[in-house]
Design a protein around this motif. Structure first.
Motif, PDB file in Angstrom:
ATOM      1  N   ALA A   1       0.830  -1.206   0.000  1.00 40.53           N
ATOM      2  CA  ALA A   1       0.000   0.000   0.000  1.00 40.53           C
ATOM      3  C   ALA A   1       0.863   1.254   0.000  1.00 40.53           C
ATOM      4  N   ALA A   2       1.956   1.226   0.762  1.00 41.55           N
ATOM      5  CA  ALA A   2       2.866   2.373   0.801  1.00 41.55           C
ATOM      6  C   ALA A   2       3.539   2.576  -0.551  1.00 41.55           C
ATOM      7  N   MET A   3       3.989   1.488  -1.175  1.00 40.27           N
ATOM      8  CA  MET A   3       4.635   1.601  -2.483  1.00 40.27           C
ATOM      9  C   MET A   3       3.676   2.159  -3.521  1.00 40.27           C
ATOM     10  N   ALA A   4       2.416   1.801  -3.416  1.00 43.75           N
ATOM     11  CA  ALA A   4       1.422   2.262  -4.389  1.00 43.75           C
ATOM     12  C   ALA A   4       1.203   3.768  -4.326  1.00 43.75           C
ATOM     13  N   GLU A   5       1.546   4.382  -3.207  1.00 39.40           N
ATOM     14  CA  GLU A   5       1.381   5.830  -3.067  1.00 39.40           C
ATOM     15  C   GLU A   5       2.427   6.626  -3.845  1.00 39.40           C
ATOM     16  N   MET A   6       3.563   6.012  -4.145  1.00 35.86           N
ATOM     17  CA  MET A   6       4.665   6.755  -4.754  1.00 35.86           C
ATOM     18  C   MET A   6       4.520   6.776  -6.271  1.00 35.86           C
ATOM     19  N   GLY A   7       3.583   7.597  -6.738  1.00 36.88           N
ATOM     20  CA  GLY A   7       3.258   7.646  -8.153  1.00 36.88           C
ATOM     21  C   GLY A   7       4.388   8.114  -9.045  1.00 36.88           C
ATOM     22  N   ALA A   8       5.287   8.927  -8.505  1.00 35.82           N
ATOM     23  CA  ALA A   8       6.392   9.429  -9.318  1.00 35.82           C
ATOM     24  C   ALA A   8       7.388   8.336  -9.668  1.00 35.82           C
ATOM     25  N   GLN A   9       7.354   7.217  -8.932  1.00 35.68           N
ATOM     26  CA  GLN A   9       8.280   6.114  -9.192  1.00 35.68           C
ATOM     27  C   GLN A   9       7.551   4.775  -9.129  1.00 35.68           C
ATOM     28  N   GLY A  10       6.367   4.731  -9.690  1.00 36.53           N
ATOM     29  CA  GLY A  10       5.562   3.529  -9.614  1.00 36.53           C
ATOM     30  C   GLY A  10       6.216   2.293 -10.197  1.00 36.53           C
ATOM     31  N   TYR A  11       7.137   2.472 -11.131  1.00 40.67           N
ATOM     32  CA  TYR A  11       7.810   1.352 -11.783  1.00 40.67           C
ATOM     33  C   TYR A  11       8.651   0.532 -10.802  1.00 40.67           C
ATOM     34  N   LEU A  12       8.986   1.111  -9.633  1.00 36.97           N
ATOM     35  CA  LEU A  12       9.811   0.401  -8.668  1.00 36.97           C
ATOM     36  C   LEU A  12       9.023  -0.599  -7.829  1.00 36.97           C
ATOM     37  N   LYS A  13       7.710  -0.508  -7.863  1.00 37.98           N
ATOM     38  CA  LYS A  13       6.909  -1.411  -7.038  1.00 37.98           C
ATOM     39  C   LYS A  13       7.149  -2.869  -7.420  1.00 37.98           C
ATOM     40  N   THR A  14       7.191  -3.149  -8.709  1.00 39.02           N
ATOM     41  CA  THR A  14       7.430  -4.522  -9.156  1.00 39.02           C
ATOM     42  C   THR A  14       8.803  -5.002  -8.720  1.00 39.02           C
ATOM     43  N   TYR A  15       9.795  -4.141  -8.895  1.00 42.76           N
ATOM     44  CA  TYR A  15      11.175  -4.517  -8.544  1.00 42.76           C
ATOM     45  C   TYR A  15      11.282  -4.891  -7.073  1.00 42.76           C
ATOM     46  N   TYR A  16      10.729  -4.063  -6.191  1.00 44.65           N
ATOM     47  CA  TYR A  16      10.889  -4.316  -4.764  1.00 44.65           C
ATOM     48  C   TYR A  16       9.942  -5.381  -4.236  1.00 44.65           C
ATOM     49  N   THR A  17       8.883  -5.668  -4.958  1.00 41.81           N
ATOM     50  CA  THR A  17       8.069  -6.837  -4.625  1.00 41.81           C
ATOM     51  C   THR A  17       8.852  -8.110  -4.922  1.00 41.81           C
ATOM     52  N   GLU A  18       9.518  -8.121  -6.075  1.00 42.13           N
ATOM     53  CA  GLU A  18      10.350  -9.269  -6.426  1.00 42.13           C
ATOM     54  C   GLU A  18      11.529  -9.407  -5.476  1.00 42.13           C
ATOM     55  N   ARG A  19      12.141  -8.288  -5.102  1.00 36.39           N
ATOM     56  CA  ARG A  19      13.282  -8.325  -4.191  1.00 36.39           C
ATOM     57  C   ARG A  19      12.884  -8.915  -2.842  1.00 36.39           C
ATOM     58  N   ALA A  20      11.685  -8.591  -2.361  1.00 37.49           N
ATOM     59  CA  ALA A  20      11.208  -9.153  -1.096  1.00 37.49           C
ATOM     60  C   ALA A  20      11.101 -10.669  -1.177  1.00 37.49           C
ATOM     61  N   GLY A  21      10.713 -11.170  -2.339  1.00 40.43           N
ATOM     62  CA  GLY A  21      10.668 -12.610  -2.532  1.00 40.43           C
ATOM     63  C   GLY A  21      12.046 -13.237  -2.556  1.00 40.43           C
ATOM     64  N   HIS A  22      13.004 -12.561  -3.207  1.00 37.93           N
ATOM     65  CA  HIS A  22      14.382 -13.074  -3.250  1.00 37.93           C
ATOM     66  C   HIS A  22      14.967 -13.164  -1.847  1.00 37.93           C
ATOM     67  N   ARG A  23      14.791 -12.098  -1.076  1.00 35.44           N
ATOM     68  CA  ARG A  23      15.356 -12.081   0.277  1.00 35.44           C
ATOM     69  C   ARG A  23      14.632 -13.074   1.184  1.00 35.44           C
ATOM     70  N   ALA A  24      13.358 -13.326   0.923  1.00 32.92           N
ATOM     71  CA  ALA A  24      12.646 -14.344   1.684  1.00 32.92           C
ATOM     72  C   ALA A  24      13.239 -15.725   1.425  1.00 32.92           C
ATOM     73  N   ASN A  25      13.644 -15.977   0.192  1.00 31.60           N
ATOM     74  CA  ASN A  25      14.280 -17.254  -0.130  1.00 31.60           C
ATOM     75  C   ASN A  25      15.566 -17.421   0.677  1.00 31.60           C
TER      76      ASN A  25
END
Length: 236
Positions: free
Chosen positions: A184-208
């Protein structure tokens, strides 16, 4: 309860890199505060500058509103120093202001950027300023002449290109229970919305990585941090 202070070079940095940590602290009953040294109006607001007739002051206003809403999703408060970016310049007055933020908030944990970043000149500046402010706030002076605080734990959040920034994780934080808040916080940052996908994926990598280290199969999302100061423990 934990008191967490995050020093972010630009208005959105804390969302991508430490949003889970912030939400974890507040969900457990702790308190979190974010200081953004700049709004990233010059270097990190490209989508906003596509609007005809856009101005720097309006970009800063939008970024402040975005970051404030993002912090609210995480249960944190947000403060913008508005020091300007690209380049971010920290003078003595800014250091004093940051020292005041530390001494008034008295955090248990302090998070900021990595010391090195070959792609972003502002991030190392934020690190140096935060390290210096921590030293001053926690006793680099005569105790009777300065208000001091107990030295907070000092960690760095993960940069965009960790391998090129000398970032080696020493701590993985399970953010699975609060990941919806980070989204929800990432979705607020409209000026850099393209980063939401990257950091969602990164959270999965670090979870592994966290699952492999801990054996905890329930970890689905995680954030990585690097300790600057050694941890002091009572026993194993």
């Amino acid at each position: 309860m934990t008191r967490l202070l995050v020093v972010s070079a630009h208005a959105a940095d804390f969302v991508w890199r430490a949003g889970g940590a912030i939400a974890s602290v507040t969900a457990a009953g702790g308190t979190a505060h974010v200081v953004a040294l700049s709004y990233g109006e010059r270097g990190e607001s490209g989508e906003l500058w596509k609007d005809p007739g856009q101005t720097e002051e309006n970009v800063k206003r939008i970024r402040h509103e975005e970051a404030s809403r993002a912090a609210a999703h995480l249960g944190a408060t947000f403060e913008g120093f508005d020091l300007g970016d690209y380049p971010l310049v920290i003078d003595d007055a800014a250091i004093s202001r940051l020292v005041d933020a530390l001494t008034s908030f008295a955090p248990d944990v302090l998070l900021t950027h990595a010391e090195k970043d070959p792609f972003n000149p502002d991030h190392p500046v934020a690190y140096v300023a935060t390290e210096r402010a921590r030293q001053l706030a926690s006793g680099a002076g005569v105790a009777s002449a300065f208000k001091t605080i107990r030295p907070p734990q000092f960690l760095l959040f993960e940069p965009h290109q960790p391998e090129l920034c000398g970032f080696v994780p020493t701590t993985f934080l399970d953010i699975t229970p609060v990941f919806a808040q980070k989204e929800a916080a990432m979705a607020e940052m409209g000026a850099q919305g393209y980063l939401k996908t990257y950091y969602t994926e990164r959270a999965g990598h670090r979870a592994n990585h966290a699952r492999r280290i801990s054996g905890r199969s329930e970890i689905k999302q995680a954030e990585a941090f690097m300790r600057v100061m050694p941890q002091v423990i009572q026993s194993w």
